[in-house]
Design a protein around this motif. Sequence first.
Motif, mmCIF file in Angstrom:
data_model
loop_
_atom_site.group_PDB
_atom_site.id
_atom_site.type_symbol
_atom_site.label_atom_id
_atom_site.label_comp_id
_atom_site.label_asym_id
_atom_site.label_seq_id
_atom_site.Cartn_x
_atom_site.Cartn_y
_atom_site.Cartn_z
ATOM 1 N N ASP A 127 -13.511 26.798 11.180
ATOM 2 C CA ASP A 127 -13.878 27.687 12.279
ATOM 3 C C ASP A 127 -14.287 26.873 13.500
ATOM 4 O O ASP A 127 -14.055 27.288 14.634
ATOM 5 N N VAL A 128 -14.930 25.730 13.257
ATOM 6 C CA VAL A 128 -15.584 24.996 14.334
ATOM 7 C C VAL A 128 -15.632 23.518 13.953
ATOM 8 O O VAL A 128 -15.591 23.166 12.777
ATOM 9 N N ARG B 223 -21.156 34.430 6.918
ATOM 10 C CA ARG B 223 -21.663 35.578 7.676
ATOM 11 C C ARG B 223 -22.286 36.588 6.719
ATOM 12 O O ARG B 223 -21.618 37.095 5.838
ATOM 13 N N PRO C 137 -24.597 33.251 11.515
ATOM 14 C CA PRO C 137 -24.608 31.845 11.932
ATOM 15 C C PRO C 137 -24.793 31.700 13.438
ATOM 16 O O PRO C 137 -24.182 32.420 14.217
ATOM 17 N N PHE D 97 -23.937 29.245 16.143
ATOM 18 C CA PHE D 97 -23.101 28.063 16.369
ATOM 19 C C PHE D 97 -23.759 27.058 17.299
ATOM 20 O O PHE D 97 -23.378 25.890 17.327
ATOM 21 N N PHE E 164 -11.119 44.543 12.946
ATOM 22 C CA PHE E 164 -11.722 43.416 13.670
ATOM 23 C C PHE E 164 -12.974 42.913 12.952
ATOM 24 O O PHE E 164 -13.948 43.654 12.781
ATOM 25 N N LEU E 165 -12.977 41.655 12.560
ATOM 26 C CA LEU E 165 -14.146 41.018 11.946
ATOM 27 C C LEU E 165 -14.580 39.861 12.841
ATOM 28 O O LEU E 165 -13.878 38.854 12.927
ATOM 29 N N PRO E 166 -15.714 39.979 13.515
ATOM 30 C CA PRO E 166 -16.110 38.936 14.477
ATOM 31 C C PRO E 166 -16.381 37.578 13.828
ATOM 32 O O PRO E 166 -16.884 37.506 12.712
ATOM 33 N N ASP E 167 -16.039 36.536 14.555
ATOM 34 C CA ASP E 167 -16.459 35.172 14.198
ATOM 35 C C ASP E 167 -17.887 34.921 14.674
ATOM 36 O O ASP E 167 -18.634 34.203 14.033
ATOM 37 N N VAL E 168 -18.221 35.504 15.841
ATOM 38 C CA VAL E 168 -19.457 35.141 16.523
ATOM 39 C C VAL E 168 -19.920 36.330 17.370
ATOM 40 O O VAL E 168 -19.108 37.178 17.750
ATOM 41 N N TYR E 169 -21.197 36.389 17.609
ATOM 42 C CA TYR E 169 -21.795 37.526 18.331
ATOM 43 C C TYR E 169 -22.574 37.036 19.554
ATOM 44 O O TYR E 169 -23.171 35.961 19.520
ATOM 45 N N PHE F 187 -9.835 31.762 19.439
ATOM 46 C CA PHE F 187 -8.440 31.299 19.344
ATOM 47 C C PHE F 187 -8.470 29.791 19.160
ATOM 48 O O PHE F 187 -9.147 29.077 19.892
ATOM 49 N N PHE G 168 -17.946 26.916 21.091
ATOM 50 C CA PHE G 168 -18.839 28.062 20.912
ATOM 51 C C PHE G 168 -20.104 27.954 21.761
ATOM 52 O O PHE G 168 -20.771 28.958 22.010
ATOM 53 N N GLY H 37 -17.722 41.878 7.011
ATOM 54 C CA GLY H 37 -16.524 41.534 6.252
ATOM 55 C C GLY H 37 -15.839 42.722 5.601
ATOM 56 O O GLY H 37 -15.001 42.540 4.721
ATOM 57 N N LEU I 220 -13.427 46.078 5.883
ATOM 58 C CA LEU I 220 -12.454 46.892 6.620
ATOM 59 C C LEU I 220 -12.034 48.050 5.717
ATOM 60 O O LEU I 220 -11.343 47.827 4.723
#
Lengths: 234, 234, 234, 234, 234, 234
Positions: free
Chosen positions: A161-162, A222, A228, A230, B158-163, B221, B230, D157, D159
């Motif tokens: 992811d990072v 998550r 998390p 970042f 849609f499942l977020p990576d980050v908020y 992306f 991030f 996570g 859907l």
Amino acid sequence: MNVLAIGAHPDDIEVYCAGTLLKYKQQGHNIFIALTTSGNIGSNEYENREAIAAQREQEQLEAAKVLGAEVRFLRFDDQGLQDTPETRRAVINAIRWANPDVILAHYPEDPSTDHAVTGRIVSEVMLSIPGKLIPADEPPISKNPSLFYYTSAAGVGFLPDVYVDTTDVFPLKKEALAKHTSQFNWMDVYQSHNLLNIMEINDKFRGLQAGCEYAEGFRAFRIHGYMPNFKLLP
Amino acid sequence: MNVLAIGAHPDDIEVYCAGTLLKYKQQGHNIFIALTTSGNIGSNEYENREAIAAQREQEQLEAAKVLGAEVRFLRFDDQGLQDTPETRRAVINAIRWANPDVILAHYPEDPSTDHAVTGRIVSEVMLSIPGKLIPADEPPISKNPSLFYYTSAAGVGFLPDVYVDTTDVFPLKKEALAKHTSQFNWMDVYQSHNLLNIMEINDKFRGLQAGCEYAEGFRAFRIHGYMPNFKLLP
Amino acid sequence: MNVLAIGAHPDDIEVYCAGTLLKYKQQGHNIFIALTTSGNIGSNEYENREAIAAQREQEQLEAAKVLGAEVRFLRFDDQGLQDTPETRRAVINAIRWANPDVILAHYPEDPSTDHAVTGRIVSEVMLSIPGKLIPADEPPISKNPSLFYYTSAAGVGFLPDVYVDTTDVFPLKKEALAKHTSQFNWMDVYQSHNLLNIMEINDKFRGLQAGCEYAEGFRAFRIHGYMPNFKLLP
Amino acid sequence: MNVLAIGAHPDDIEVYCAGTLLKYKQQGHNIFIALTTSGNIGSNEYENREAIAAQREQEQLEAAKVLGAEVRFLRFDDQGLQDTPETRRAVINAIRWANPDVILAHYPEDPSTDHAVTGRIVSEVMLSIPGKLIPADEPPISKNPSLFYYTSAAGVGFLPDVYVDTTDVFPLKKEALAKHTSQFNWMDVYQSHNLLNIMEINDKFRGLQAGCEYAEGFRAFRIHGYMPNFKLLP
Amino acid sequence: MNVLAIGAHPDDIEVYCAGTLLKYKQQGHNIFIALTTSGNIGSNEYENREAIAAQREQEQLEAAKVLGAEVRFLRFDDQGLQDTPETRRAVINAIRWANPDVILAHYPEDPSTDHAVTGRIVSEVMLSIPGKLIPADEPPISKNPSLFYYTSAAGVGFLPDVYVDTTDVFPLKKEALAKHTSQFNWMDVYQSHNLLNIMEINDKFRGLQAGCEYAEGFRAFRIHGYMPNFKLLP
Amino acid sequence: MNVLAIGAHPDDIEVYCAGTLLKYKQQGHNIFIALTTSGNIGSNEYENREAIAAQREQEQLEAAKVLGAEVRFLRFDDQGLQDTPETRRAVINAIRWANPDVILAHYPEDPSTDHAVTGRIVSEVMLSIPGKLIPADEPPISKNPSLFYYTSAAGVGFLPDVYVDTTDVFPLKKEALAKHTSQFNWMDVYQSHNLLNIMEINDKFRGLQAGCEYAEGFRAFRIHGYMPNFKLLP
């Protein structure tokens, strides 16, 4: 800030995430290492488990000196680690001991079983960190650490992811890994590369992806209550 | 720092990522908005496309005033946007115009087609930003922006990576969205909620996941040369 | 209730979802079929495209008679169907013509390109069904149909969400498929089985999974405003 | 028809799927609830496990009264539930006791460990329902229930495959959840919202996606012999 | 046996799959290369497209000499290649020209757009290879080639299905890649490594995973009628 | 070459991968079978576990005679097999006993629990094969076998990576399966098809996908040090 890296065997931390730990150290944070096993079984160089464990713990302590980290050995048998009340309790203890803001652990989908089980236990006990009635020997802590998974063995099945750029600490990471001298001989059966090469090739590849010379890649865990952050990555 | 949000229709920015833009603005960054269409077709309230576009662009400019953002209209037809040399060129122009460090765009897997196509084009032109021979009207730029996708329509798939915690700017976000007055009547056919409710419910849900009152979720992306940073998120 | 099945070539409906159509017919619903191409190119048995198309449309009409369905031919070239304003417009027309409560279409991840493109266009135009300014020749409709994808060619890469037991209509399905007589000779290049066998093996396999003799499997399309209603399946 | 909801802790049923249970009840079906733990550990409000369990079971029984449901407590320790012969046996007993046509259970990928383990055990024992030699205390049953997973904690996570509109029973669901009074104080460590808010935000979000005011989302479990019948959902 | 490698730009073949081509050559097979573009746009070193294309085609021919391969240039513009009737036709021509048993192509999920579009077109025209009425300039062929995708740019998002050990031909691969001299200067904007390093780091990483010094990784395309035959890999 | 097939119950090998074993046998390789359980519980035809096990082991030995295979019974209880030190040890023993170049095992995502657990244990012990200190009764071996997973029960959730054409050995496979006479009566509760039909329908479907009459599909396990060699498949 406190940072805890949890691995399955002596050398895992140095192979997979020591660059990031060194970056944290550079920034003045406190580094803790916990190992679920002392790698007492999965090695063919020694005659008995105690001898191996003693040798490998010694090596780990020397590597930790290079990293400036404290180490806690949980001392379960490797090559067969399982998710049990005992292993969960020991991992909860380790987390409470380190009182971490950030946890780095194996990826639960790592095809290497001790890695996966270690990563799974860490993920499972996150919600047990604050509970006072949880079976544990260390007192509850009130932090909500972010959990990041470092790469699987040889990067198989792992898409980061990072990334953390570890170029400037790479020589020190190499020095730390080199302390695991017992791991540089016996891997003839299914390893085609020695540990230093495995580590260097992996970090160069992640560096290539990230746009720097050396990097370590991470995936985030998550879960409600411990999303998390970042920005805590170095 | 420059931040560019790219959307498919007037109101998309305000529904999906205006909270994050407002956080950037708070921090002193420059905000730019580009819209691939002016939503001239997918509305049943007006008699012709020009009338709709004129109305919606006006609303968008008023919303942008609340956000403190500059707007660029690309003016393709909506409800049928396609990935063509013309749409790619216009998006390249928009990116070069904003000279962004961060781009926010629709998620390419958004089931809503104009959203998905807009998100896909943005992703596809990333490598074209620096090229001097690329078909475009704006000069090349030399930044490597990070691209983050904001949520799909109603968060489907849609499942977020980050908020990003947008609690403190939420009232302002609402004010910006409310400028799109034409969008508060006609949605009777397949919308069960009005725009403000859609936005508020979504942001509360992401806030619940992230551990705050209101939040916006993003996916990153990942492409060689433009790995997402991030830490650039507010 | 109106049910519309959209396929890429004459015979696709009969191979992939005619059992479900027959169940709907049994229940008294109205059945519509639309084909994006008349399969005028991807066949080596005839000397020219017009001859193929004429023959295959004739066969399709006979098959439709068995199903009790009305047919609309969109007549684009096959083996190269693309997502363009023209193909989108024709598909919108077809949907408005049928005024459907349920749409059955190819799976957008079908490795067979005409299938995938047809399935993708159907998914993309869902939000264009009610718009009066949408480029189209049929008037807008106000239904919110559920869209289900039938199996990919030979079931490759396809995992059903839901199954329809088609055991009692299977003989009729076979009869409908048998009308496509031109498709029973030429498939020597890359087909190892004839059409009836392909269909029967696939339906038996889905029946095995579903716990009946013959079945058809479907995946649902999920989009805001048109969430699939599984109870509309027969 | 008999419907069984299986959860990990008192309050899980009320937070995640009580709306659907109330819809079933409205339709005249029989509702059963089984809980793998009584939440005796993961709470910081009480001095000992027995006190917590007693309090929470009492609350659960009151909530069940609102739902018109019978309850069975399996009474394993929470925050560490594991998949063992004992937990499997208890879950088999619970299923046979309820003799269900439909089972609702936690999602096996829920990041919350007790939830995931509960969901996994339910999935694993499906094939053990009819066997007379299976280690169990309740006699075998001959139904093939459909198993649907309700949402993960905070929807992380998750859907949904399918939605149930719970708008008309929402006030009653709220009333049932409110019975878990002990759960409205202590969640300060990692919960940012109280239980009623968590539930309401989640159900509004799923309602938004489904096109109604409040909804609950589900994923289906697919296994040979027990394929999910979506028509059994209310 | 005939082997065809299809790439988007001069140098792609040499970076991503030339080791495998060299292994095929060693075994006596015939090697063909087709490039959808001549990389005439995405370069900042030259003043005009024609000059770039001329230079890069020359370099490609020299690289091909090292590989013992024939080359076909399709000459579309890069940094914007699209899936159109023209590009499909050209790719069909190239495949028929090479009459291949094995095709190697870009991965359709490569985040680099020209790569992805090239890979997608190749996948889409597989069923058009044998048709005599297909719009094309080369006559139909009757082989059913296996299609394998080589790695994405910098391996981002790519998990190989299968590996080819290219250790013994690695020096020759390097020699072939070195012919693309124009590509060793200009990549300062978003490339952190030069081409030889990119290639070497990637191949070492795949070698590490595969248990040898250097390797290339591939994913297989699966479609009815053209199921991949892994035994055709060298 | 030695080939080891590991299954959960008597008949699993014959249903899922006996065709491939017969192909190996044809080529002169040695075939070994290990079963984690003797199916002593999950059957309703007999009065006690010992009687079932005795009957089923006898049938398995007769089936193995048809396949020309040696059999090892691990004799754990079925319908509840778990991953424990004991089951891991028994599987390590079985692998060392067979000294295999290729292992065929259940898919770890098979929804049928005993299948999944068996497949998971096999995957987990791969790295324990060579270790001399590993808890085991058979001496370490030095081979690096390739591990392929055969299909899940009724193919649910299973997408093959690769296929083996088993057309010419299909009659023999059928003969082997028919030896499991006890399994042809009792499956009335949740099985809609008898075992021979299940097997034949599945193999025809995989044959359809692969372009032959009958086939078996496999997925590969990928782990550092034991990368699958597809050329070892028959």
